[in-house]
Design a protein around this motif. Structure first.
Motif, mmCIF file in Angstrom:
data_model
loop_
_atom_site.group_PDB
_atom_site.id
_atom_site.type_symbol
_atom_site.label_atom_id
_atom_site.label_comp_id
_atom_site.label_asym_id
_atom_site.label_seq_id
_atom_site.Cartn_x
_atom_site.Cartn_y
_atom_site.Cartn_z
ATOM 1 N N GLU A 223 -20.589 18.764 -25.559
ATOM 2 C CA GLU A 223 -20.956 18.744 -24.138
ATOM 3 C C GLU A 223 -19.752 18.412 -23.259
ATOM 4 O O GLU A 223 -19.509 19.050 -22.238
ATOM 5 C CB GLU A 223 -22.074 17.727 -23.874
ATOM 6 C CG GLU A 223 -23.401 18.045 -24.545
ATOM 7 C CD GLU A 223 -24.002 19.373 -24.099
ATOM 8 O OE1 GLU A 223 -23.646 19.854 -23.003
ATOM 9 O OE2 GLU A 223 -24.812 19.933 -24.854
ATOM 10 N N HIS B 222 -16.179 23.232 -15.907
ATOM 11 C CA HIS B 222 -16.106 22.606 -14.586
ATOM 12 C C HIS B 222 -14.700 22.176 -14.184
ATOM 13 O O HIS B 222 -14.472 21.844 -13.029
ATOM 14 C CB HIS B 222 -17.044 21.396 -14.523
ATOM 15 C CG HIS B 222 -18.460 21.740 -14.873
ATOM 16 N ND1 HIS B 222 -19.208 22.636 -14.149
ATOM 17 C CD2 HIS B 222 -19.263 21.328 -15.889
ATOM 18 C CE1 HIS B 222 -20.414 22.743 -14.692
ATOM 19 N NE2 HIS B 222 -20.478 21.969 -15.768
ATOM 20 N N GLY C 193 -26.150 18.050 -19.853
ATOM 21 C CA GLY C 193 -24.995 17.604 -20.640
ATOM 22 C C GLY C 193 -24.646 16.147 -20.431
ATOM 23 O O GLY C 193 -24.699 15.341 -21.360
ATOM 24 N N ASN D 112 -17.837 20.914 -20.645
ATOM 25 C CA ASN D 112 -17.648 20.576 -19.233
ATOM 26 C C ASN D 112 -16.178 20.696 -18.818
ATOM 27 O O ASN D 112 -15.875 21.137 -17.714
ATOM 28 C CB ASN D 112 -18.159 19.166 -18.949
ATOM 29 C CG ASN D 112 -19.677 19.140 -18.833
ATOM 30 O OD1 ASN D 112 -20.327 20.182 -18.885
ATOM 31 N ND2 ASN D 112 -20.231 17.955 -18.677
HETATM 32 MG MG LIG Z 1 -22.363 20.561 -19.258
#
Ligand SMILES: [Mg+2]
Ligand SMILES: Nc1ncnc2c1ncn2[C@@H]1O[C@H](COP(=O)(O)OP(=O)(O)O)[C@@H](O)[C@H]1O
Lengths: 284, 150
Positions: free
Chosen positions: B59, B67, B121, B63
């Protein structure tokens, strides 16, 4: 007190390095010249050379010990790693150290044939440890590379199997990334249409980890399958996997889940109005 | 110039009870997950705990990729400095120089996603691990640390 060896290493450092580099032929002279990384192995060798000389310059003792975090140990492992990646054998790194040992002991004997025995013993000690370390590092790295390679091989194909009239089985094995998820959905949808499947069993026994991204891919696949009129039975979620999904707060809505593939198949047969019985049980 | 390559044992890999993965493409997320699990198993975490750690690593790495446009994920053994190096736990550290997170509470809310994710997440990692902390500065980057005790 300065030993003969310490003195020799100090006075003839540059020549030793030059001789050593010269003695290492073939693999080091032609390292992937097309991308201009020609000098990199040499840089590593320079660093290793300095480290080894620093170790040799320690006051001689009965036992040479090398901390795992010592720069020398680290640089040696890097060198071995590079060579293992290029597919070279362990003999390459070891050969290159023995060559340095030979150069030093030769000079030592030339300088003082009579009283170099103590220094030679120390030299022996140090290089013995370095050889062992290099060999151990080589084994570790090979093992590491092999596991990684075999894992990526597993991640290749995804067959959709026709298990029964109107029942499909999709056994998922390996990591599910975006590309693979798309391919899985495509081949499943195609098979559903072709076989007019009523039930699809999605077996997750071979999926190493269920995280939110895998879950999301599965949800999309399931939704698409439903649109074509098939119901989905999920099987093979391990107890750890189930617990993790709960902690992640993920629920597969309206999906029947069975722990084992066997239970999943029984469920699927029931859905299409079939049942597996033993011949005895089936008699009236 | 000091040669940086020499300071980094591997671009990624298991060295001295520590895993470092530079996350730049999707494959790296899988690799981080796999290696974190391997480390957890080496440290003798239970199957379930190792699964939790692997998922949390996955997770966090995902990310970083989605992101923050990439970052560094590390997993390391936490050792007891007083006793003879006994293992106490495993630490996951995700660091990036991405856009940062403006509202931490919101990011930790179940189902909140600025992308196309499930938004499970971060709250998931918090539940899967025993300790969890985020530092983030918008425009500078994010640093997430999570620990599981043995
Ligand atoms: Mg995530
Ligand atoms: N490393 C990061 N850098 C910037 N923003 C992040 C980072 N990690 C998480 N976020 C933010 O937190 C939100 C929630 O993350 P998460 O719970 O993992 O859900 P998802 O990844 O599905 O969006 C993300 O949508 C994103 O806005």
């Amino acid at each position: 007190m300065t030993t003969l060896l310490q003195q020799l290493l100090r006075e003839h450092r540059a020549e030793l390095l030059a001789d050593w580099l010269k003695s290492l032929h073939a693999p080091w002279e032609h390292p992937t010249p097309q991308d201009g990384t020609h000098h990199e192995p040499n840089q590593r060798l320079h660093a290793l050379f300095e480290d080894i000389l620093t170790a040799l310059e320690r006051p001689p003792s009965d036992r040479f010990e090398l901390d795992a975090l010592d720069p020398l140990a680290k640089h040696l492992r890097q060198l071995v790693a590079d060579q293992a990646r290029r597919g070279a054998g362990s003999s390459e790194t070891i050969g290159l150290m023995l060559s340095l040992k030979r150069l030093i002991s030769k000079r030592l004997i030339e300088q003082s044939p009579s009283d170099s025995s103590g220094d030679l013993l120390w030299l022996e000690q140090v290089f013995e440890q370095l050889t062992l370390l290099a060999f151990a590092a080589f084994l570790d790295i090979r093992e590491h590379l092999i596991t990684q390679q075999s894992l990526s091989l597993l991640e290749l194909s995804t067959p959709v199997l026709r298990l029964w009239h109107r029942i499909l089985l999709l056994p998922l094995v390996g990591v599910i990334d975006t590309g693979r998820a798309r391919q899985i959905t495509e081949s499943l949808l195609e098979a559903i249409a072709r076989h007019e499947a009523r039930v699809t069993i999605l077996d997750l026994t071979g999926v190493p980890v269920l995280d939110t991204s895998v879950a999301q891919h599965l949800m999309k696949t399931i939704d698409a399958a439903r649109l074509l009129g098939t119901r989905v039975v999920m099987t093979g979620i391990s107890p750890e996997g189930a617990q993790t999904l709960t902690k992640l707060g993920i629920r597969f809505a309206d999906v029947i889940s069975r722990a084992t593939l066997r239970a999943g198949i029984a469920e699927a047969l029931l859905m299409v109005g079939q049942r597996i019985t033993s011949i005895e049980d089936g008699r009236p | 110039m000091k040669d940086r390559l020499l300071d980094e044992p591997f671009a990624s890999g298991l060295v001295d009870g520590r895993v470092r993965v530079l996350v730049g493409v999707e494959q790296d997320v899988m690799s981080a997950c796999r290696q974190a699990r391997q480390l957890a198993e080496t440290l003798r975490f239970s199957r379930t705990a190792a699964y939790h750690i692997a998922t949390a690593a996955s997770e966090l790495a995902a990310n970083l990729l989605i992101h923050a446009g990439g970052g560094l994920l590390q997993a390391s053994a936490l050792l007891n400095p007083t006793l003879d190096g006994e293992t106490l736990g495993l630490e996951l550290l995700a660091e990036d120089q991405g856009p940062g997170i403006a509202d931490l509470a919101l990011a930790l809310t179940e189902g909140y996603s600025t992308g196309h994710g499930l938004g499970c997440g971060l709250p998931g990692v918090k539940r899967l691990m025993d300790e969890f902390g985020i530092e983030s500065r918008p425009g500078v980057g994010t640093r997430i640390r999570a620990v599981k005790w043995l």
